[in-house]
Design a protein around this motif. Structure first.
Motif, PDB file in Angstrom:
ATOM      1  N   LYS A 172       0.791  -1.235  -0.067  1.00 34.00           N
ATOM      2  CA  LYS A 172       0.228   0.168  -0.166  1.00 34.00           C
ATOM      3  C   LYS A 172       0.873   1.177   0.094  1.00 34.00           C
ATOM      4  N   GLN A 364      -1.018   0.350  15.467  1.00 36.18           N
ATOM      5  CA  GLN A 364      -0.100   1.187  14.792  1.00 36.18           C
ATOM      6  C   GLN A 364      -0.372   0.977  13.132  1.00 36.18           C
ATOM      7  N   GLU A 365      -0.612  -0.382  12.927  1.00 38.80           N
ATOM      8  CA  GLU A 365      -1.025  -0.458  11.261  1.00 38.80           C
ATOM      9  C   GLU A 365      -1.925   0.454  10.845  1.00 38.80           C
ATOM     10  N   ALA A 366      -3.052   0.311  11.574  1.00 38.92           N
ATOM     11  CA  ALA A 366      -4.357   1.151  11.250  1.00 38.92           C
ATOM     12  C   ALA A 366      -4.146   2.601  11.228  1.00 38.92           C
ATOM     13  N   THR A 367      -3.164   3.093  12.065  1.00 34.64           N
ATOM     14  CA  THR A 367      -2.688   4.403  12.170  1.00 34.64           C
ATOM     15  C   THR A 367      -1.869   4.915  10.936  1.00 34.64           C
ATOM     16  N   SER A 369      -2.180   3.343   8.019  1.00 25.22           N
ATOM     17  CA  SER A 369      -3.026   3.050   6.913  1.00 25.22           C
ATOM     18  C   SER A 369      -3.631   4.579   6.597  1.00 25.22           C
ATOM     19  N   ARG A 370      -4.224   5.202   7.817  1.00 27.81           N
ATOM     20  CA  ARG A 370      -4.764   6.477   7.619  1.00 27.81           C
ATOM     21  C   ARG A 370      -3.703   7.556   7.367  1.00 27.81           C
ATOM     22  N   ALA A 371      -2.487   7.448   7.945  1.00 23.32           N
ATOM     23  CA  ALA A 371      -1.448   8.568   7.597  1.00 23.32           C
ATOM     24  C   ALA A 371      -0.951   8.505   6.021  1.00 23.32           C
ATOM     25  N   ASP A 373      -3.189   7.551   3.581  1.00 21.53           N
ATOM     26  CA  ASP A 373      -4.154   8.109   2.752  1.00 21.53           C
ATOM     27  C   ASP A 373      -4.130   9.613   2.845  1.00 21.53           C
ATOM     28  N   VAL A 374      -4.040  10.089   4.102  1.00 22.29           N
ATOM     29  CA  VAL A 374      -3.831  11.675   4.267  1.00 22.29           C
ATOM     30  C   VAL A 374      -2.751  12.063   3.364  1.00 22.29           C
ATOM     31  N   THR A 376      -1.188  10.849   0.935  1.00 23.70           N
ATOM     32  CA  THR A 376      -1.308  10.837  -0.444  1.00 23.70           C
ATOM     33  C   THR A 376      -2.274  11.981  -0.968  1.00 23.70           C
ATOM     34  N   ARG A 377      -3.489  12.298  -0.309  1.00 22.77           N
ATOM     35  CA  ARG A 377      -4.404  13.105  -0.471  1.00 22.77           C
ATOM     36  C   ARG A 377      -3.860  14.638  -0.615  1.00 22.77           C
TER      37      ARG A 377
END
Length: 410
Positions: A172, A364-367, A369-371, A373-374, A376-377
């Protein structure tokens, strides 16, 4: 006068069983694996596996520096072997089955040699440890511990699941970088086309008017003429930059992205450190669940962290060896945030350390992943804006002399 030959001493990680039945993990320096085994046996230990110590611990890819791994999907191998063992096959029959279905001759030969060694009465972990180019140290250690508990299939399933989880996160992160790189490449080609083709044609028209040309437009026209006059040099430079970028990416990948330059970048650095922490927690939790002691598991997983965090982990492990609690020891050196600290304190009371470490890794993996995405945007629009500004500036500077000429005519 001839110089005496230099004897090279290497470090070997040994998993052994003491006379009392306790499992021991130690690291010895010797000239080869046989010498390290003899040293351990002199201490009254029965050696189960002896593998070269790796400065760069990895789940797959490159393990020992300069050793390229055989093309074997380790996660798929672990999953298939676990499935065959769950179906009731013995380890020898399972490996023979994998060898029969394997299409790559090199991998099939690896399986056949392992089968032959197992038929000679050797341990599975010891056989795997002799092929560091194929099997990562983590898998060898997990198998070695499972041989004492009898849950080899479970150890293989844990390894396969954790490997796939980490590979998904890594994919990802790399996938998020593909579109910006493509956008940057296309934008560079457009700018190069404008400078090499369009600007020289416009310069002929502009110079024919014999009017006053703004300084910025003069610089742009001169740059366009230079590029148009030396296309081979510009093409060689562009190809050189492209090849250098590919080399840098491959070099960073082989180094596990443990490069100080990347870790100092404003956005990329914190993301790499977060991924390393998640990888450390997940891997150490898996090793502990497989029966490896906490201190030994942390030592094995230290190279998963950045060099700076690895040095911090050494101090934390020293504190744990002296009887300190795991959570505060990691928190004092900056390897545990408040959430991880609270969860480790709960693990200390309940004794479910492996499960808690896996939950910390998942958090931490979920955090992360969100980081991603942010980031990239935010990065993609900024990159498109910068490319648009460069192209717009070129167009405006080309038309600026024409606007001045029209104003003078009026």
């Amino acid at each position: 006068m001839n110089n005496p030959p230099v004897t090279r001493v290497a470090e070997f990680d040994i998993v052994a069983k003491a006379k009392a039945g306790a499992m021991r993990s130690l690291r010895l320096a010797a000239i080869d694996a046989a010498a390290a085994t003899r040293l351990a046996e002199r201490e009254g230990l029965r050696v189960l596996s002896c593998t070269p110590h790796r400065n760069s611990f990895s789940w797959g890819g490159r393990g020992v520096a300069g050793v390229t791994r055989t093309r074997l999907d380790i996660a798929l191998f672990a999953h298939e072997l676990a499935s065959l063992l769950d179906a009731g096959l013995g380890i020898i029959d399972a490996l023979e089955t994998l060898a029969e279905k394997e299409r790559l001759l090199e991998t099939r030969r690896v399986f056949e040699k392992m089968v032959q060694a197992l038929k000679e009465g050797r341990n599975f972990s010891a056989v795997m440890g002799e092929r560091p180019d194929v099997f990562p140290q983590l898998l060898v250690a997990s198998i070695s511990a499972s041989e004492q508990t009898g849950d080899m299939a479970a150890a293989l399933r844990r390894y396969s699941a954790n490997f796939e989880t980490l590979r998904t996160i890594r994919s990802k992160a790399l996938g998020a970088a593909v579109y910006p790189l493509m956008l940057l490449g296309v934008g560079s080609l457009v700018v190069l086309f404008l400078l090499a083709v369009v600007v020289p044609k416009f310069s002929t028209l502009i110079e024919s008017t014999r009017g006053e040309i703004p300084f910025a437009s003069q610089v742009l026209i001169q740059l366009g003429k230079t590029i148009h006059a030396h296309p081979q040099l510009v093409a060689a430079l562009f190809i050189g930059v492209f090849l250098a970028l590919i080399w840098a990416i491959r070099h960073a990948s082989r180094a596990g992205w443990n490069l100080p330059v990347l870790q100092r970048l404003p956005i990329v650095g914190p993301l790499i450190r977060m991924f390393r922490h998640a990888q450390f927690y997940r891997t150490s939790g898996m090793l502990i669940e497989g029966g490896i002691p906490v201190v030994r598991a942390f030592d094995m997983c230290g190279s998963l962290l950045t060099p700076e965090d690895n040095r911090k982990l050494v101090r934390a492990v020293a504190s744990i060896r002296e009887g300190g609690a795991i959570g505060p020891a990691l928190q004092q050196v900056g390897l545990a945030d408040p959430v991880a600290l609270r969860m480790l304190m709960v693990a200390q009371r309940t004794g479910k350390l492996a499960e808690i470490l896996a939950r910390i890794a998942a958090f931490q993996e979920a955090t992360l992943s969100r980081a991603i995405d942010v980031a990239t945007r935010l990065f993609e629009p900024v990159l498109m804006l910068c490319i648009g500004l460069v192209i717009g500036a070129i167009v405006v500077l080309m038309y600026l002399p024409i606007f001045d000429l029209a104003s003078s005519i009026q």
